[in-house]
Design a protein around this motif. Structure first.
Motif, short mmCIF file in Angstrom:
data_model
loop_
_atom_site.label_atom_id
_atom_site.label_comp_id
_atom_site.label_asym_id
_atom_site.label_seq_id
_atom_site.Cartn_x
_atom_site.Cartn_y
_atom_site.Cartn_z
N ASP A 55 -16.84 -7.94 -6.77
CA ASP A 55 -17.05 -8.15 -5.32
C ASP A 55 -15.95 -7.51 -4.47
O ASP A 55 -16.05 -7.51 -3.24
CB ASP A 55 -17.09 -9.65 -5.02
CG ASP A 55 -15.77 -10.34 -5.37
OD1 ASP A 55 -15.22 -10.07 -6.46
OD2 ASP A 55 -15.27 -11.14 -4.55
N VAL A 56 -14.92 -7.00 -5.10
CA VAL A 56 -13.76 -6.47 -4.36
C VAL A 56 -13.84 -4.95 -4.27
O VAL A 56 -13.99 -4.27 -5.28
CB VAL A 56 -12.45 -6.90 -5.08
CG1 VAL A 56 -11.27 -6.05 -4.62
CG2 VAL A 56 -12.18 -8.38 -4.83
N ASN A 57 -13.72 -4.42 -3.05
CA ASN A 57 -13.71 -2.97 -2.84
C ASN A 57 -12.35 -2.45 -2.41
O ASN A 57 -12.17 -1.24 -2.26
CB ASN A 57 -14.73 -2.59 -1.77
CG ASN A 57 -16.14 -2.85 -2.24
OD1 ASN A 57 -16.46 -2.62 -3.41
ND2 ASN A 57 -16.97 -3.37 -1.34
N SER A 58 -11.41 -3.34 -2.15
CA SER A 58 -10.11 -2.90 -1.65
C SER A 58 -9.02 -3.86 -2.10
O SER A 58 -9.25 -5.08 -2.14
CB SER A 58 -10.14 -2.83 -0.12
OG SER A 58 -9.00 -2.18 0.37
N VAL A 59 -7.85 -3.31 -2.45
CA VAL A 59 -6.70 -4.10 -2.92
C VAL A 59 -5.48 -3.63 -2.15
O VAL A 59 -5.32 -2.42 -1.90
CB VAL A 59 -6.49 -3.91 -4.44
CG1 VAL A 59 -5.20 -4.60 -4.91
CG2 VAL A 59 -7.69 -4.42 -5.24
N THR B 40 -3.49 -8.85 -1.66
CA THR B 40 -4.72 -9.38 -1.08
C THR B 40 -5.87 -8.43 -1.40
O THR B 40 -5.65 -7.25 -1.68
CB THR B 40 -4.62 -9.56 0.45
OG1 THR B 40 -4.42 -8.28 1.05
CG2 THR B 40 -3.48 -10.49 0.83
N VAL B 41 -7.08 -8.96 -1.36
CA VAL B 41 -8.27 -8.16 -1.67
C VAL B 41 -9.30 -8.34 -0.57
O VAL B 41 -9.17 -9.24 0.26
CB VAL B 41 -8.87 -8.57 -3.04
CG1 VAL B 41 -7.85 -8.38 -4.16
CG2 VAL B 41 -9.38 -10.01 -3.01
N GLY B 42 -10.34 -7.46 -0.58
CA GLY B 42 -11.38 -7.60 0.42
C GLY B 42 -12.59 -6.77 0.06
O GLY B 42 -12.55 -5.94 -0.85
N VAL B 43 -13.66 -6.99 0.81
CA VAL B 43 -14.83 -6.12 0.64
C VAL B 43 -14.54 -4.75 1.26
O VAL B 43 -15.25 -3.79 1.00
CB VAL B 43 -16.10 -6.73 1.28
CG1 VAL B 43 -16.48 -8.02 0.56
CG2 VAL B 43 -15.91 -6.97 2.77
N SER B 44 -13.53 -4.67 2.10
CA SER B 44 -13.15 -3.42 2.75
C SER B 44 -11.63 -3.43 2.92
O SER B 44 -11.00 -4.49 2.84
CB SER B 44 -13.81 -3.32 4.12
OG SER B 44 -13.31 -4.36 4.95
N ILE B 45 -11.06 -2.27 3.22
CA ILE B 45 -9.61 -2.22 3.47
C ILE B 45 -9.27 -3.01 4.74
O ILE B 45 -8.22 -3.65 4.82
CB ILE B 45 -9.11 -0.75 3.53
CG1 ILE B 45 -7.60 -0.70 3.76
CG2 ILE B 45 -9.80 0.07 4.61
CD1 ILE B 45 -6.78 -1.31 2.66
N GLU B 46 -10.18 -3.00 5.73
CA GLU B 46 -9.94 -3.78 6.94
C GLU B 46 -9.78 -5.27 6.58
O GLU B 46 -8.89 -5.95 7.09
CB GLU B 46 -11.09 -3.63 7.95
CG GLU B 46 -11.15 -2.28 8.63
CD GLU B 46 -12.09 -1.33 7.88
OE1 GLU B 46 -12.25 -1.47 6.64
OE2 GLU B 46 -12.65 -0.44 8.55
N GLN B 47 -10.65 -5.77 5.71
CA GLN B 47 -10.55 -7.18 5.36
C GLN B 47 -9.27 -7.46 4.55
O GLN B 47 -8.59 -8.46 4.79
CB GLN B 47 -11.78 -7.66 4.58
CG GLN B 47 -11.80 -9.18 4.47
CD GLN B 47 -12.89 -9.73 3.56
OE1 GLN B 47 -13.42 -9.03 2.71
NE2 GLN B 47 -13.23 -11.00 3.76
N ALA B 48 -8.94 -6.58 3.60
CA ALA B 48 -7.71 -6.80 2.82
C ALA B 48 -6.48 -6.81 3.73
O ALA B 48 -5.56 -7.61 3.54
CB ALA B 48 -7.59 -5.72 1.74
N CYS B 49 -6.47 -5.93 4.74
CA CYS B 49 -5.35 -5.91 5.70
C CYS B 49 -5.33 -7.18 6.53
O CYS B 49 -4.28 -7.78 6.77
CB CYS B 49 -5.47 -4.71 6.64
SG CYS B 49 -5.04 -3.14 5.88
N SER B 50 -6.49 -7.57 7.01
CA SER B 50 -6.58 -8.77 7.85
C SER B 50 -6.08 -9.98 7.08
O SER B 50 -5.33 -10.81 7.61
CB SER B 50 -8.04 -8.94 8.27
OG SER B 50 -8.27 -10.22 8.77
N ILE B 51 -6.44 -10.08 5.82
CA ILE B 51 -5.99 -11.23 5.02
C ILE B 51 -4.48 -11.17 4.78
O ILE B 51 -3.79 -12.18 4.85
CB ILE B 51 -6.80 -11.31 3.70
CG1 ILE B 51 -8.25 -11.69 4.04
CG2 ILE B 51 -6.19 -12.33 2.74
CD1 ILE B 51 -9.20 -11.68 2.86
#
Lengths: 235, 235, 235, 235
Positions: C95-99, C168-179
């Motif tokens: 489920d993770v696209n960005s780290v 942190t991880v995310g579905v996108s780099i934007e989400q990983a940064c936001s987290i």
């Protein structure tokens, strides 16, 4: 009284105002003063706020002259409401040529906690066993309150105003400013140390070394201090 | 309703938005509002985010007009999701002309700790024995939650939103902003003092002096405040 | 794999690098990555330091492509020594696209104290009952250590590296940064609250509201976040 | 002694001075030195203050050469009053080529609290079980006090001066600067963690990994560090 002296005093008080604002010790308010040599007058920052002006643009024209009752002698503004903290300290302390009223946040915090700033570090050597605390947050806006403040200051170089600010004094405006900056710097150290328990001041032996310390607290060092904080002003 | 009034209101709300952002009380979000005199409407910052815009460039064109149900009357954006914190406070408080919702970090920290901001210093004289705390971190996005908030605010000038932010009110947007800035300033002092134990507010005697304090909280002082924070905005 | 996709990925990773540096989450080091859609490759910030370059001038040309063993596929630099924190998380989490690997000072402090960041405020809603802590300060520079890290991350969105940093991880780099930004923001709140005692996360009821919260965590809000932090970059 | 060497040394010491000032580790005072290869001399920042100059404009012309008694060999200024902290450390430590005296606020706070900076995080790997503390706030302005300081430093890379500052050493000025910056960075982490109780250093296993850590503490990494802090200097 020599005109040249007064011009220099006004330039220094305006510069002191901008330095204190830039270093976070003045906010919307704050005021420095200096005795006018050979007279019973003092120069002090006037109350600019009737013109909706802040302290950012303070110039020598904003410095007024008042007598020892706080009555305007010459200048473009009214005296500050707290003029009595200046006049009553000058009356009580013939060794003092300059008085500075600031709003230093960390010193205020220690004052609320009832903790006097002490000589815990080199920046604090002027504070010995502890700066006296004036226990009310009231404005110093009557001669009576000014007298009470002068009494609590005693023969020290600084007094903390609980929930309100601080007052420092000096033989010159440079020294009063230097003590204000060192007061807040020492308060910041004490705030950091506070979580680890009570802080002891320097040993008497160390303090004695500094009461006789030569170059480190010379006129030369006060001049450098003035240049250092001046360089930090916005251009 | 006079057109000139609304133009001035919109200019002030846009400026309030940029000031709050610059002082760290708004982040991505936050919104001020003001009653429109002679109407049952209010002006409020619209929801800019549909256009991927931040609050940095807020202009009078971004201020919208809504009615007391939160329905758009006029303007280029939708109302904010939390419009009900504005409408329900206006319904409950006829003395309030302006409402401001902020995200002040230190006030939020004290709210999480369950510690009300109190009148511990001059900046805190409006907070008396303690600012009420709204105990949920939820959005104020229904009329019912807005009513609950208004009830907890009561007749105070500020309310802390636990884990979320704060709301302040005033007779003018200048006063609501001033109270928001003083709330965070006082919270910062209380955070510093917190490690030394419980903090008592000022004495009743000191507080009484300030409820009748003349120049220090006059219209003149609110005008200077507005100039001071305006000067700090990026050019 | 479409060339246009890779160009956009590289632009976003370079921008993410400059944003993280500007916000104090990267220092000399730190690295983001993103899966390349339709391939078994990832794009990641290369190891610039052989050329004595800092992250300040990171451009799309500094982003390299590696395979899931961490071997260079294409690009101008070697992979970072800690490439295995990326590869092993991608292998474990479809489920993770960005780290994103950061060095956030306050999160590090809480990690050393053994205190997990929790959902104590709106910025922390992604952290529930507590972010897992990886107990060693070692570099994640072997596949085995990477696997151990992925195991501790589990199905969460963030992991604290004790004495070292965070991932942190995310579905996108934007989400990983936001987290990542919300992790440090929440840690700062918890640090302030810490002196007053243990902090409880939001109520289950409040958290449930936010797991279904509509506009406040929509794609729109992620886009605004990206613009907001971009505007803070030095021009 | 090669002229080209001395020119490079003076340029590096001037740059080190400006970096330390910019990062808040020097204030009005502070001084770096380096051995002059093939001689029994050292280059050190001179005492600029006789000319009312601050450290902001330090240039290679401000670096002087002294012998191992602290006597001026060549240059435009007098030696600093605390020259003996340099000379006595060089006499005691043949492995040291550079000495740096700083005034780092958080390290000073920990020193007053009697808490040694320890290896609690990656930035602290050089500090092992704890940096030694010199217990007096006196100036290091005699050879005797300098010898006492060198004795307390022992074979460590840093020593905390209680209520006064810190001294770090290195095989190069770059290393001495890097250790000073890491000392303050680690002190900041320990200050944050302090409210939660005593902090343990990294495990012996983790520390051992870093004593043999390859790229992360290579010459390459020292060069990047120098570029990184140089880029932060005001233009």
């Amino acid at each position: 009284m020599v005109v040249k002296d007064v011009t220099e005093i006004k330039e220094k008080l305006a510069r002191a105002t901008r330095i204190m604002l830039n270093e976070g010790l003045f906010d919307l308010y704050g005021h420095p003063s200096t005795r006018v040599p050979g007279t019973d007058h003092l120069c002090v920052l006037g109350h600019l706020h009737g013109e909706s002006r802040t302290l950012r643009t303070t110039s020598p024209e904003d410095i007024i002259t008042v007598d020892m009752d706080g009555t305007l002698v010459e200048g473009n503004h009214e005296p500050p409401g707290e003029i009595y903290l200046h006049t009553e300290i000058y009356k009580a302390r013939s060794d003092v040529n300059s008085v500075l009223h600031t709003h230093p946040p960390v010193t205020i915090a220690l004052g609320i906690a009832g903790i006097p700033v002490k000589a815990v570090c080199l920046a604090g050597v002027d504070f010995g066993q502890g700066v006296p605390i004036f226990e009310s947050a009231c404005q110093i806006d009557t001669p009576e309150i000014g007298q009470k403040l002068a009494q609590i200051l005693g023969n020290q170089m600084a007094v903390m105003l609980k929930g309100h600010g601080a007052v420092t004094v000096g033989v010159s405006i440079e020294q009063a400013c230097s003590i204000s900056l060192n007061l807040e710097k020492t308060a910041k150290l004490m705030l950091m140390v506070g979580q680890f328990g009570q802080v002891q001041p320097m040993s008497a032996e160390d303090l004695a070394r500094y009461s006789n310390r030569g170059r480190h607290d010379s006129k030369e060092s006060r001049k450098v201090f003035w240049v250092y904080y001046g360089e930090r002003l916005p251009q």
